[in-house]
Write a protein that holds these residues in place. Sequence first.
Motif, PDB file in Angstrom:
ATOM      1  N   UNK A 144      63.518  35.329   8.539  1.00  0.00           N
ATOM      2  CA  UNK A 144      64.517  35.170   7.489  1.00  0.00           C
ATOM      3  C   UNK A 144      63.906  35.313   6.104  1.00  0.00           C
ATOM      4  N   UNK A 203      62.881  38.970   5.325  1.00  0.00           N
ATOM      5  CA  UNK A 203      63.967  39.829   4.852  1.00  0.00           C
ATOM      6  C   UNK A 203      64.444  39.408   3.471  1.00  0.00           C
ATOM      7  N   UNK A 204      64.369  38.110   3.174  1.00  0.00           N
ATOM      8  CA  UNK A 204      64.729  37.664   1.817  1.00  0.00           C
ATOM      9  C   UNK A 204      63.825  38.354   0.795  1.00  0.00           C
ATOM     10  N   UNK A 205      62.538  38.382   1.077  1.00  0.00           N
ATOM     11  CA  UNK A 205      61.598  39.028   0.152  1.00  0.00           C
ATOM     12  C   UNK A 205      61.820  40.536   0.089  1.00  0.00           C
TER      13      UNK A 205
END
Lengths: 728, 728
Positions: free
Chosen positions: B176, B179-181
């Motif tokens: 998670x 993918x945020x980065x």
Amino acid sequence: MTSSRSLYHAAELRPLLQPRSVAIVDFSSKPGSFGARTAQNLADSGAEVWVVNPKRAAEGSPKVLATVEELPGPVDCAIIAVPRDAVQEVAQACARKGIRGAIVYASGYAETGQAEHRRLQEQLTALARQTGMHILGPNCIGILSDGGRLRLTFAEAPELQHARPVSIGLVSQSGGLGLALAQSARHGYAFSHVLTAGNSCDVDVADQVAYLAEDPHCKVIACLFEGMADPQRLLEAGRRAARAGKPVIVHKLATGEEGTQAAMSHTGSLAGSAAVYRAAFESAGFIEVDDFEALIETAAFFAKAGRPRSPGVAALSTSGGATIMVADKAELHQVALPQPPAEVTALLRSHIPEFGSARNPCDVTAQILGNPQSLPECARAMLASDVYGALVLPHPYAYAPGTQRLLALEAVGRDSGKPICCVWLSQWLDGPGAIEVEASPHLALFRSIDRCMATLRAWHLYGQRMARQAGPGSRLSDPAAAQVFAKEAGAGTTLTESASKRVLGAYGVPVVPERLVQSANAAVDAAEGFGYPVVLKVQSADIPHKTEAGGVRLDLRSGEAVRDAYRAILDSARAHSPDARIDGLLVQPMIRRDLELIVGGRRDPLFGPIVVVGLGGIFVELLKDSTVALAPVSPSQAREMLDRLRGRALLDGFRGMPAADIGEVSAAVARVSELLADHADTIDELDVNPLVISDGRTVAVDALIALRTAPVSVDDAESQRPQATHIT
Amino acid sequence: MTSSRSLYHAAELRPLLQPRSVAIVDFSSKPGSFGARTAQNLADSGAEVWVVNPKRAAEGSPKVLATVEELPGPVDCAIIAVPRDAVQEVAQACARKGIRGAIVYASGYAETGQAEHRRLQEQLTALARQTGMHILGPNCIGILSDGGRLRLTFAEAPELQHARPVSIGLVSQSGGLGLALAQSARHGYAFSHVLTAGNSCDVDVADQVAYLAEDPHCKVIACLFEGMADPQRLLEAGRRAARAGKPVIVHKLATGEEGTQAAMSHTGSLAGSAAVYRAAFESAGFIEVDDFEALIETAAFFAKAGRPRSPGVAALSTSGGATIMVADKAELHQVALPQPPAEVTALLRSHIPEFGSARNPCDVTAQILGNPQSLPECARAMLASDVYGALVLPHPYAYAPGTQRLLALEAVGRDSGKPICCVWLSQWLDGPGAIEVEASPHLALFRSIDRCMATLRAWHLYGQRMARQAGPGSRLSDPAAAQVFAKEAGAGTTLTESASKRVLGAYGVPVVPERLVQSANAAVDAAEGFGYPVVLKVQSADIPHKTEAGGVRLDLRSGEAVRDAYRAILDSARAHSPDARIDGLLVQPMIRRDLELIVGGRRDPLFGPIVVVGLGGIFVELLKDSTVALAPVSPSQAREMLDRLRGRALLDGFRGMPAADIGEVSAAVARVSELLADHADTIDELDVNPLVISDGRTVAVDALIALRTAPVSVDDAESQRPQATHIT
């Protein structure tokens, strides 16, 4: 402190800062002139706008005039957009016309550092003071007011959201940085005002903060400033804001220590200017942020958050990794993440799968995708508990379904009356949803976990401070103690150790007992009165550094030792300072020194009396471990100062040393601060060094008070000296 | 250390991480199934994609099959998108088919903490090890590879910019957060890979970092991780990256100290897990960032910056306020802003008006509006000087003309080969121009002044470290010293003070001389040999805490005093520990203790031997002022450890104390670290406490080495004891 004018009243400044009629004075006919740009900015402002421009008066527009004199009456505010060398004449004409406020754009005044330019600025100041026309500038970019409707500036300023219940009033000494911050309006923040101050020949940042304290649309004040000659006025403005219930968030530029005066002696030098500013901000109840980037984010949180109702913080996320990061930063900033009570845990369990975590921080996991209601339900369960005063929700993705999940929390925030802090972990910084979340009065948005936790910590401390201010009032001054000081202060510019300690004793600071003797026999008598071991010290106002002069002997355990020491001290002192006038020798009982503190203070040129406390030895000298506050402080404030020392645990006893009585130490610090405050104009510097912890008790062993000027003539001072000066 | 497998070779992992053919195994016919979403993500990937789905095989598409067995041959990678309980069987089928890599999405394995689920995961591990099919996951969100063309994930992942010269390879344990980065690709960052690891039953973060070290498109590696059973593999991967010239930027989650084992004794307990991790990262040459938000920003800077050519930084702005903030943060992070040489000043003056500042930081003022060339000209003038290795440019406004001004600097960055750091002060975070600036290989973009300065500081330290690594190699081990240790270690699980010091002496650490005596007469002889004053101590392996047993007497100044002390120590020791076997008493000269250090170490369960150094007394005990490094360290590394102590200045002399010989202290620390490293499997803990600075010289006064297990039987140990044990 220099004598300073008091803050302007809000009503006086309203024509300048919220004018209903404006005259733009411009000598240029170019379309991009500062005056023309200002007229564009004011096109839909609702204010009546006149243009004074001799080159354009012939155009025949009824609102364009050739001179200020032609204005049909006094407008509220003149915007003086003419070149520097024409400014003074235009400003005079405006004042004659009865105009109440003026904004001066032109540069080339005091900021150049040249004397002739400084004089030009002083002429503007004089005009303002003589005529009562309030002047903003020069070297001022202008202001945005009335929720952004009034754009009294030549700059291409961002559109502000119109005033809403959570509006931020921004005050910035720097025009450029003020407008840079105002760009945050692009992503949802509401500003009531963006006020810049430029060179501040008349109206300054402090007046603007005071103005916002009384403005009904401004809910929180954000202030960016570099420094000012008389920052006490800013503190007073802050107090007005506090009375109005408005938090003031401040970021001070120019915090580097390089410019700090290096010449300050001992205790005084412990407090660099940044530390004194910090102490001053704290005394005014400001919330200080260390980063430019944090200013508006923090202000927006405070505008939305109200007062904290519990220091416990709940954390909730769909990402296990994010909950770990929240826990890391909470620990770093000393924010408590308490576990939920049993009934809340049960509720959480009912919404979370077994591979989630029904604890705090709570990991609701990605199952949220199929069960979107679980997020607001868990939030509601946690915030319903008295254990929690706020909720933190790290949010990893900037995309539409995620936005809906966040907005579903709005009702939980509203119903609970507790802030919900969304932390925007997405690196798509203004991505979908950000504006909607920031615009919500119940959701605060942070773009850094660290800053979110730092802000919550500041919020808790702010809440504590507000609660305290509702408590009992300030100290009573003691006239008798002040009289003792007045008597001792008659004797010269530096009080002797004895005199300094008499003053401290009168103020209620425990001091080591002593006798002044002028013969070896008297020294032995005194020693036997106190009981061995004792200390002998030379007493002379001419020998401030006794140890260097061989004027101190410790741990004397017999009459013989006292006699030997008496002679040796006199010989050393006379050899060291042949002309010194020696009053005699002090006999003191030798007390055990479990721990040494240094308490002192000085008259700060900006803020007046300050008090400093630190642990002795390596702590202050090597580790610079000291805390500063504006004097006076109460005993409970003194205790907080002690609590902030890195070596604080030493006071609780270390390696078998008995613990100090913290109440007693705090009281001594508070008493010293009162002495400093009572005689702020007289005392230049004061050192209690050391304040000793001895078998758990607090006692001042040595002290020195230096006065600012000799208040009486030398002859008078002589007559105050002890009579018996025949030293055998 | 547990025995650990070595890192996989990049070539082995290529079928898994960069497959040319893929089979998606899915049992669901729903359009939104994980398999269906994966197929969508791979639609334009260029890879050959097969779908194995018994429910959809009847559709007749030639690329949709009912079973793995039907695949015409072994594809590179299988994406196993079936429910957990079907995973093992599918994985076995894939392995039988000869498939080389597999990604397992399903959750419900070790992350639940339940034994049965852990066993399921172990079955996958066993399958991978037996068959050589590399498995990523379970509980894995998938990866993005090949500059974003290959999207081997079910998640709605951001489009990556395709590989460019400055591509970042991101490795994240958490899917998670990874993918945020990766969403930062939205504003211009180029990623070569986004690799996530999930539960890491086989392939883990360390393998992925090692893979990226050899990937030609990845220029810098960003790594986000929580922890792992064998982090030494991550360090080894980091060393591979260093050899490939790729900086590794790491942010470690779970840095809180709460979980640190509290049971570790004395010196060992000085090093919490976060400190050991930090030491380990440093030894591997990683650049550690403290904030999640800093990871990609820092990685992008390092991808663009090259090696620093000078530690001096130039700063340039159109806003005076911004230059002040740059100076504040530079001071905070110890970044030097040196003044320009005369010829540069002259050039600056020619471009800047008198109310600007032709210094560093340089305020070009808002005149830039009329004279846009002055900004790149000033930048060029400053970066042409050897004084400056980088330029910082705070940028207040997000609007088109400002963007043009920034992009005009690109050529200056390219020509000078030095990085230009634009700091985005606008609160319009993704506002106009941000993407263009971030996409430039010559302009680095920061959204925080603080972070910009912190990164420049890290860059300078990285440059120093790289320069050092090019220097002379590692130590030579000394077989004779190792033999002394082997002999002494034969005697039991804890070495006596004497034995510990013999070992230290053999390793080249100066130790205080001593004699073991068994009679009062011998004690007096020894004392007279050394010269008074002396110290007497009981020597017994059964009395590790000598002081508590009354077994130490200091400052003995005569034969009489030695005799009295001899008797008193024996009486106390026997009363305290009646069964203790006493070898005799140690006589040592009493040396002056100007300053005490503690040097020690232990075997860290994750990283093996570590060395810790701190100043004695309040420094380690109260202020936790110690530094940790993986052992061994070179003398120059030991010196850096000392330099990081807050009380470092004490070593230079304090209050008249002679300065320590830093080279000697550093050498002693290095020698202790070698001892720890040479016997990492044998030594459990080692304390040199104190290591004394005495008249400027360094000497170990007391020491204790605790062994992990008794390597020889008790009988053997007995025979090693001193022969004469008749104590008079």
